[in-house]
Design a protein around this motif. Structure first.
Motif, PDB file in Angstrom:
ATOM      1  N   MET A   1       0.830  -1.403  -0.019  1.00 18.15           N
ATOM      2  CA  MET A   1      -0.142  -0.051  -0.248  1.00 18.15           C
ATOM      3  C   MET A   1       1.208   1.090  -0.473  1.00 18.15           C
ATOM      4  O   MET A   1       0.531   2.849  -1.006  1.00 18.15           O
ATOM      5  CB  MET A   1      -0.918  -0.604   1.128  1.00 18.15           C
ATOM      6  N   ARG A   2       2.190   1.301   0.618  1.00 25.20           N
ATOM      7  CA  ARG A   2       3.229   2.451   0.850  1.00 25.20           C
ATOM      8  C   ARG A   2       3.304   2.756  -0.435  1.00 25.20           C
ATOM      9  O   ARG A   2       3.382   3.981  -1.088  1.00 25.20           O
ATOM     10  CB  ARG A   2       3.895   2.095   2.219  1.00 25.20           C
ATOM     11  N   GLY A   3       3.733   1.705  -1.329  1.00 24.82           N
ATOM     12  CA  GLY A   3       4.066   1.939  -2.612  1.00 24.82           C
ATOM     13  C   GLY A   3       3.173   2.328  -3.448  1.00 24.82           C
ATOM     14  O   GLY A   3       4.217   3.974  -4.500  1.00 24.82           O
ATOM     15  N   ALA A   4       1.889   2.553  -3.771  1.00 30.06           N
ATOM     16  CA  ALA A   4       1.014   3.218  -4.178  1.00 30.06           C
ATOM     17  C   ALA A   4       1.160   4.474  -3.896  1.00 30.06           C
ATOM     18  O   ALA A   4       0.922   5.206  -4.888  1.00 30.06           O
ATOM     19  CB  ALA A   4      -0.361   2.638  -4.514  1.00 30.06           C
ATOM     20  N   ARG A   5       1.333   4.636  -2.349  1.00 30.67           N
ATOM     21  CA  ARG A   5       1.189   5.755  -2.203  1.00 30.67           C
ATOM     22  C   ARG A   5       2.271   7.039  -2.473  1.00 30.67           C
ATOM     23  O   ARG A   5       1.819   7.645  -2.827  1.00 30.67           O
ATOM     24  CB  ARG A   5       1.044   5.900  -0.945  1.00 30.67           C
ATOM     25  N   ALA A   6       3.741   6.244  -2.451  1.00 31.12           N
ATOM     26  CA  ALA A   6       4.642   7.112  -2.617  1.00 31.12           C
ATOM     27  C   ALA A   6       4.791   7.074  -4.074  1.00 31.12           C
ATOM     28  O   ALA A   6       4.635   8.694  -4.707  1.00 31.12           O
ATOM     29  CB  ALA A   6       5.967   5.565  -2.691  1.00 31.12           C
ATOM     30  N   ARG A   7       4.059   6.680  -5.629  1.00 29.73           N
ATOM     31  CA  ARG A   7       3.926   6.873  -6.593  1.00 29.73           C
ATOM     32  C   ARG A   7       3.096   7.957  -6.730  1.00 29.73           C
ATOM     33  O   ARG A   7       3.156   8.657  -7.612  1.00 29.73           O
ATOM     34  CB  ARG A   7       3.129   5.269  -7.347  1.00 29.73           C
ATOM     35  N   ARG A   8       1.820   7.297  -6.565  1.00 30.22           N
ATOM     36  CA  ARG A   8       1.095   8.541  -6.348  1.00 30.22           C
ATOM     37  C   ARG A   8       1.304  10.074  -6.016  1.00 30.22           C
ATOM     38  O   ARG A   8       1.262  11.062  -6.748  1.00 30.22           O
ATOM     39  CB  ARG A   8      -0.238   8.683  -6.086  1.00 30.22           C
ATOM     40  N   ALA A   9       2.393   9.941  -5.147  1.00 29.17           N
ATOM     41  CA  ALA A   9       2.616  11.688  -4.804  1.00 29.17           C
ATOM     42  C   ALA A   9       4.054  12.082  -5.740  1.00 29.17           C
ATOM     43  O   ALA A   9       4.256  13.149  -6.023  1.00 29.17           O
ATOM     44  CB  ALA A   9       3.627  11.212  -3.298  1.00 29.17           C
ATOM     45  N   ALA A  10       4.848  10.903  -6.379  1.00 21.74           N
ATOM     46  CA  ALA A  10       6.104  11.362  -7.000  1.00 21.74           C
ATOM     47  C   ALA A  10       5.306  11.644  -8.246  1.00 21.74           C
ATOM     48  O   ALA A  10       5.903  12.753  -9.026  1.00 21.74           O
ATOM     49  CB  ALA A  10       6.344   9.812  -7.225  1.00 21.74           C
ATOM     50  N   GLY A  11       4.242  10.960  -8.911  1.00 19.09           N
ATOM     51  CA  GLY A  11       3.173  11.427  -9.561  1.00 19.09           C
ATOM     52  C   GLY A  11       2.699  13.366  -9.635  1.00 19.09           C
ATOM     53  O   GLY A  11       3.236  14.275 -10.828  1.00 19.09           O
ATOM     54  N   ALA A  12       2.117  13.622  -8.339  1.00 21.93           N
ATOM     55  CA  ALA A  12       2.026  15.190  -8.507  1.00 21.93           C
ATOM     56  C   ALA A  12       2.744  16.144  -8.621  1.00 21.93           C
ATOM     57  O   ALA A  12       3.021  16.902  -8.336  1.00 21.93           O
ATOM     58  CB  ALA A  12       1.135  14.995  -6.642  1.00 21.93           C
ATOM     59  N   VAL A  13       3.533  15.260  -7.512  1.00 28.89           N
ATOM     60  CA  VAL A  13       4.632  16.687  -7.238  1.00 28.89           C
ATOM     61  C   VAL A  13       5.731  16.937  -8.709  1.00 28.89           C
ATOM     62  O   VAL A  13       5.661  17.672  -9.359  1.00 28.89           O
ATOM     63  CB  VAL A  13       6.500  15.678  -6.646  1.00 28.89           C
ATOM     64  N   GLN A  14       5.800  15.496  -9.534  1.00 32.34           N
ATOM     65  CA  GLN A  14       6.302  15.824 -11.338  1.00 32.34           C
ATOM     66  C   GLN A  14       5.067  16.661 -11.938  1.00 32.34           C
ATOM     67  O   GLN A  14       5.222  17.766 -12.928  1.00 32.34           O
ATOM     68  CB  GLN A  14       5.969  14.440 -12.182  1.00 32.34           C
ATOM     69  N   GLY A  15       3.451  16.679 -11.986  1.00 35.20           N
ATOM     70  CA  GLY A  15       2.988  16.928 -12.083  1.00 35.20           C
ATOM     71  C   GLY A  15       2.898  18.985 -11.704  1.00 35.20           C
ATOM     72  O   GLY A  15       3.427  19.902 -12.190  1.00 35.20           O
ATOM     73  N   LEU A  16       3.064  19.238 -10.394  1.00 38.49           N
ATOM     74  CA  LEU A  16       3.377  20.503 -10.287  1.00 38.49           C
ATOM     75  C   LEU A  16       4.729  21.239 -10.449  1.00 38.49           C
ATOM     76  O   LEU A  16       4.636  22.340 -11.249  1.00 38.49           O
ATOM     77  CB  LEU A  16       3.860  20.173  -8.429  1.00 38.49           C
ATOM     78  N   GLY A  17       5.727  20.442 -10.618  1.00 37.10           N
ATOM     79  CA  GLY A  17       6.714  20.895 -11.671  1.00 37.10           C
ATOM     80  C   GLY A  17       6.856  21.128 -12.896  1.00 37.10           C
ATOM     81  O   GLY A  17       7.338  22.713 -13.495  1.00 37.10           O
ATOM     82  N   ALA A  18       5.838  20.801 -13.489  1.00 37.67           N
ATOM     83  CA  ALA A  18       5.656  20.969 -14.807  1.00 37.67           C
ATOM     84  C   ALA A  18       5.217  22.044 -15.297  1.00 37.67           C
ATOM     85  O   ALA A  18       4.967  22.710 -15.956  1.00 37.67           O
ATOM     86  CB  ALA A  18       5.066  19.445 -15.675  1.00 37.67           C
ATOM     87  N   GLY A  19       4.158  21.923 -13.878  1.00 34.20           N
ATOM     88  CA  GLY A  19       3.449  23.141 -14.144  1.00 34.20           C
ATOM     89  C   GLY A  19       4.254  24.488 -13.136  1.00 34.20           C
ATOM     90  O   GLY A  19       3.393  26.074 -14.401  1.00 34.20           O
ATOM     91  N   ALA A  20       4.836  24.636 -12.806  1.00 35.08           N
ATOM     92  CA  ALA A  20       5.858  25.634 -13.049  1.00 35.08           C
ATOM     93  C   ALA A  20       6.595  25.905 -13.556  1.00 35.08           C
ATOM     94  O   ALA A  20       6.811  27.109 -14.102  1.00 35.08           O
ATOM     95  CB  ALA A  20       6.818  25.107 -11.196  1.00 35.08           C
TER      96      ALA A  20
END
Length: 51
Positions: A1-20
């Motif tokens: 379960m922890r791996g899926a949460r980490a992947r989702r968090a990493a995807g969110a960070v990538q999205g924010l980085g691309a937006g920035a």
């Protein structure tokens, strides 16, 4: 379960980085366009010749 949460968090960070990055790019383009000025046209005169 922890791996899926980490992947989702990493995807969110990538999205924010691309937006920035996109925000910084468009801000730079807008500022350069504003500083350089560009041809100004008056709204009252037409460029086309009247028949």
């Amino acid at each position: 379960m922890r791996g899926a949460r980490a992947r989702r968090a990493a995807g969110a960070v990538q999205g924010l980085g691309a937006g920035a990055v996109l925000l910084a790019y468009w801000t730079t383009v807008a500022l350069l366009a504003w500083w350089t000025g560009g041809p100004r046209t008056s709204g009252g005169e037409s460029v086309r010749r009247k028949a």
